[in-house]
Design a protein around this motif. Structure first.
Motif, short mmCIF file in Angstrom:
data_model
loop_
_atom_site.label_atom_id
_atom_site.label_comp_id
_atom_site.label_asym_id
_atom_site.label_seq_id
_atom_site.Cartn_x
_atom_site.Cartn_y
_atom_site.Cartn_z
N VAL A 55 -6.35 -54.40 2.23
CA VAL A 55 -6.90 -53.26 2.97
C VAL A 55 -5.80 -52.25 3.29
O VAL A 55 -5.97 -51.02 3.12
N ILE A 56 -4.65 -52.73 3.72
CA ILE A 56 -3.52 -51.85 4.05
C ILE A 56 -3.08 -51.05 2.84
O ILE A 56 -2.85 -49.83 2.91
N GLU A 57 -2.97 -51.71 1.70
CA GLU A 57 -2.43 -51.05 0.51
C GLU A 57 -3.35 -49.94 0.00
O GLU A 57 -2.89 -48.97 -0.61
N ARG A 58 -4.65 -50.08 0.21
CA ARG A 58 -5.60 -49.06 -0.25
C ARG A 58 -5.45 -47.76 0.52
O ARG A 58 -5.85 -46.70 0.03
N ARG A 59 -4.87 -47.81 1.71
CA ARG A 59 -4.84 -46.64 2.57
C ARG A 59 -3.45 -46.03 2.74
O ARG A 59 -3.29 -45.06 3.46
N ARG A 60 -2.45 -46.59 2.07
CA ARG A 60 -1.08 -46.12 2.29
C ARG A 60 -0.56 -45.41 1.04
O ARG A 60 -0.63 -45.94 -0.08
N PRO A 61 0.00 -44.18 1.24
CA PRO A 61 0.55 -43.47 0.08
C PRO A 61 1.80 -44.12 -0.48
O PRO A 61 2.12 -43.95 -1.66
N ASN A 62 2.52 -44.85 0.37
CA ASN A 62 3.75 -45.53 -0.08
C ASN A 62 3.54 -47.04 -0.18
O ASN A 62 4.35 -47.83 0.28
#
Length: 490
Positions: free
Chosen positions: A255-262
């Motif tokens: 979930v975190i990775e889907r929303r982070r540009p980096n």
């Protein structure tokens, strides 16, 4: 003007002595793999020397694997952001210091902490070294040969650790298995500093601290739960809690990775070339690889009665076959194609493991181990080279460190899962057999079961390989990726 000229010269340096740079980087990979297995034959002596309990003895091995597997993704991304050469040199320095501390340890806690520090350092060394090695060789036959060298030293490191551990333990005592690693690491560090140029440029961006924390905790819980299950059983509350926590943290990470540009693991990485396929197949190969170097020395020592030196020397044919297979892998791949090479290699290794599943309680090295070891070494090395090539295929330069960390992570985590499952299987078979068979026959029955299941798993992997690799077409290791249009791709 001078700055521009200096930058151009620095970027051109890798092409001047790529062979020497590759040798230094391969030595770093060899050192990391060596430390994985060098303690295996010396565990009884280490236990007596430091005063370890049964659980503490297990954690001499587990502490290294836990830290290594959990931190590889973080190490790979740090190499991309901070500079691969810089991270590699720092990792080697920490590895040498931790090895010295392990050799000087007189208390269980100090030894286990030093092994964990070794694993942390290895998590920086392995992905940085692989990314730098790929920098030396753009896509083409040269990269195939470089991956052949990488496969040879990786496999030889596992087998060589058993041999060197036996020699040093019998000659000078167990501390020297760590002192020798420390000395070798210092020499490797000097070679890297002298021969390996910095990769051109660094990636701009911020470190994904939240994603890194989530996946590191998830992998820590997963590997800890699996290694603890080998002794406590799969229904133990601590094991179930750790595995449940790992699952929850992995969901949170996604979930975190889907929303982070980096993002630590950007979605583009898993959709590049055949990266996802290479990593899945590498995890399955790793699930058998780690178990092989765990059970084979145990059979030699506990059943055949071999000493540490003889057990280590018994790994030489496997190491030799491994180096031969790795050197031939790119040539085989160019001749018959990548998918056929993977299938053939996996089936060759499966055949060797099936042969090992026929070992006897009153067997011998020549009759029971030598032939299977050669087949396994050949198949393992060719499969490793080809799957590593798939796992870095078409990856942009700025993600090369992460790609190296990812393929090492899947191999380590796959190995942890496989070893936990195989050890549980072997233990349960031995326990049942012990009710009506002598001790040696019961032990051998457990090892036979582990080898038979390993063979079946590799055969199933061979059937799965063409399904996963056919979507982007067959391509031999080391040949140019058709989908990559960026000249900087590795």
């Amino acid at each position: 003007m001078n700055v521009a000229r200096t930058q151009i010269q620095q970027e051109a340096r890798p092409a001047h002595r790529p062979g020497a740079a590759l040798a230094a980087l391969a030595a770093a990979q060899f050192t990391v793999m060596l430390a994985t297995s060098i303690v295996n034959v010396a565990l009884p002596q280490i236990r007596a020397g430091v005063g370890l309990s049964d659980a503490g003895t297990t954690w001499v091995v587990n502490a290294y694997g836990l830290a290594f597997g959990a931190l590889l993704l973080a190490g790979g991304r740090a190499a991309d952001l901070l500079g691969r050469r810089r991270v590699l040199i720092a990792g080697l320095a920490l590895f040498a210091a931790a090895s010295l501390a392990a050799g000087a340890a007189t208390a269980p806690g100090v030894l286990i902490a030093a092994r964990a520090a070794q694993g942390l350092a290895a998590a920086a060394v392995a992905p940085a070294a692989l990314a730098l090695a790929m920098d030396q060789f753009p896509s083409g036959p040269g990269r195939g040969r470089a991956l052949g060298v990488w496969g040879a030293v990786s496999g030889a490191g596992g087998a060589g650790g058993v041999l060197l551990g036996g020699v040093l333990t019998q000659a000078w005592g167990w501390p020297w298995i760590f002192h020798s690693v420390a000395l070798g690491t210092v020499l490797v560090l000097a070679a890297v500093a002298a021969l390996v140029p910095a990769a051109p440029g660094r990636r701009e961006g911020r470190f994904d601290l939240l994603g890194t924390t989530a996946v590191t905790l998830a992998l820590t819980c997963l590997v800890w739960g699996l290694t603890t299950a080998r002794g406590a059983g799969w229904t133990d509350g601590r094991v179930l809690g750790a595995l449940g926590s790992a699952a929850a943290l992995l969901v949170a990470f996604a979930v975190i990775e889907r929303r982070r540009p980096n993002a630590l693991v950007p979605p583009r990485l898993l959709t590049t070339g055949r990266v996802a396929a290479g990593n899945l197949l590498m995890a399955l190969l790793g699930s058998v690889w780690i178990g092989l170097f765990f059970f084979l020395p145990l059979y030699q020592q506990q059943v055949l009665g071999s000493g540490p030196l003889a057990t280590g020397a018994g790994q030489l044919p496997l190491a030799g076959a491994n180096m031969l297979g790795a050197s031939l892998a790119p040539r085989i791949s160019r001749r018959i194609g990548a998918p056929a090479t993977v299938i053939t290699a996996l089936l060759t290794e499966a055949l060797g493991l099936l042969w090992l599943s026929r070992i006897g309680a009153h067997g011998s090295y020549l009759a029971d181990i030598l032939g299977p070891s050669i087949l396994i070494g050949l198949g393992l090395s060719v499969a490793f080279v080809q799957l590593t090539a798939l796992a870095v295929e078409g990856v942009p330069r700025e993600d090369a460190g992460l790609a190296g960390g990812l393929v090492n992570t899947t191999r380590q985590v796959g190995g942890a899962i496989g070893l936990a499952a195989l050890a549980t299987l072997a233990g349960s078979v031995t326990a049942r057999a012990a009710t009506h068979q002598p001790h040696l026959e019961a032990l051998t029955a457990g090892y036979r079961a582990a080898f038979a299941v390993s063979a079946a798993l590799l055969a199933a992997t061979a059937l799965l390989a063409p399904v996963l690799t056919r979507s982007t077409g067959a391509r031999p290791a080391g040949t140019p990726a058709r989908r990559s249009t960026d000249p900087r791709t590795v």
